[in-house]
Design an enzyme around this catalytic site. Structure first.
Site, PDB file in Angstrom:
ATOM      1  N   ASP A   1       0.832  -1.195   0.000  1.00 47.35           N
ATOM      2  CA  ASP A   1       0.000   0.000   0.000  1.00 47.35           C
ATOM      3  C   ASP A   1       0.870   1.250   0.000  1.00 47.35           C
ATOM      4  OD1 ASP A   1       0.624  -0.205   2.774  1.00 47.35           O
ATOM      5  OD2 ASP A   1      -1.364  -0.909   3.258  1.00 47.35           O
TER       6      ASP A   1
ATOM      7  N   PHE B   1      -9.442  -1.110   3.246  1.00 48.39           N
ATOM      8  CA  PHE B   1      -8.891  -2.104   4.153  1.00 48.39           C
ATOM      9  C   PHE B   1      -9.446  -3.471   3.777  1.00 48.39           C
ATOM     10  CE2 PHE B   1      -8.499  -4.583   8.025  1.00 48.39           C
ATOM     11  CZ  PHE B   1      -7.177  -4.337   8.340  1.00 48.39           C
TER      12      PHE B   1
ATOM     13  N   ASP C   1      -5.029  -9.840   7.635  1.00 48.96           N
ATOM     14  CA  ASP C   1      -5.800  -9.946   8.865  1.00 48.96           C
ATOM     15  C   ASP C   1      -6.320  -8.612   9.365  1.00 48.96           C
ATOM     16  OD1 ASP C   1      -3.983  -9.207  11.700  1.00 48.96           O
ATOM     17  OD2 ASP C   1      -3.054  -9.082   9.731  1.00 48.96           O
TER      18      ASP C   1
ATOM     19  N   ARG D   1      -7.061 -14.328   8.478  1.00 46.44           N
ATOM     20  CA  ARG D   1      -5.998 -14.788   7.575  1.00 46.44           C
ATOM     21  C   ARG D   1      -6.381 -16.078   6.856  1.00 46.44           C
ATOM     22  NH1 ARG D   1      -1.385 -11.826   8.436  1.00 46.44           N
ATOM     23  NH2 ARG D   1      -1.036 -11.066  10.545  1.00 46.44           N
TER      24      ARG D   1
END
Length: 185
Positions: free
Chosen positions: A106, A156, A163, A169
């Site tokens: 990111d 997000f 996670d 995950r």
């Protein structure tokens, strides 16, 4: 379909079948590019574990696999900008072709830190492969970022190794955070 992880709600963004297909394409590209060489694939833990496994199923040349662990999120929704080395590389990469495998790029801060750290160990080359890439969030130019599974918006995400508060995950798909939900009556 929406799912709850800790205190947040997420909706499906990328299905496993698409991830599987893209990993196969990238694996075939890496096989061709590194044919006749012995690259070292370095998974950046914890997030990359599912993607590196899926990717390496499709790499048909000889290679080595190693792992490092860095952290910059520390359980929240945004990067803390503080990078923590939690587990260092235990393989000599001098004069070796290194392929870093990331779950997500990111801001690029962690990746830039990692590439600079590994360059000091004199590899022959460093290339990065990331499942997800958020171009709108990038703060660095990273020419080593060559293989990208999916470009996504600056949202997000969890699943397929990523996670939220150490949860999610294990999900085989990638989910994005649902913003602006109205409480149900």
């Amino acid at each position: 379909m929406k799912i709850q992880i800790a205190d947040l709600e997420f909706e499906k963004m990328i299905v496993y079948e698409s991830i599987e297909k893209r990993a196969m394409q990238i694996g075939e590209q890496l096989t061709e590019e590194y044919r006749g060489r012995l690259p070292v694939f370095i998974g950046v833990l914890n997030g990359s574990f599912m993607f590196i496994a899926e990717l390496l199923k499709n790499v048909t040349i000889q290679c080595e696999v190693a792992f490092m662990k860095l952290s910059s999120y520390h359980g929240g929704l945004e990067t803390s900008r503080t990078i923590t080395d939690e587990f260092d590389l235990n393989v000599d990469i001098t004069d070796r072709d290194v392929i870093l495998v990331e779950d997500i790029v990111d801001t690029g801060n962690t990746l830039r830190y990692l590439i600079d750290k590994l360059k000091s160990r004199n590899p022959a080359s460093i290339t990065t492969c990331s499942l997800l890439y958020k171009p709108q969030a990038m703060e660095h130019v990273i020419p080593e970022l060559k293989y990208i599974g999916f470009e996504i918006e600056n949202k997000f995400v969890v699943g397929f190794g990523l996670d939220y508060q150490d949860l999610g995950r294990n999900l085989k798909d990638v989910y994005q955070l649902v913003i602006g939900l109205q409480p149900e009556a």
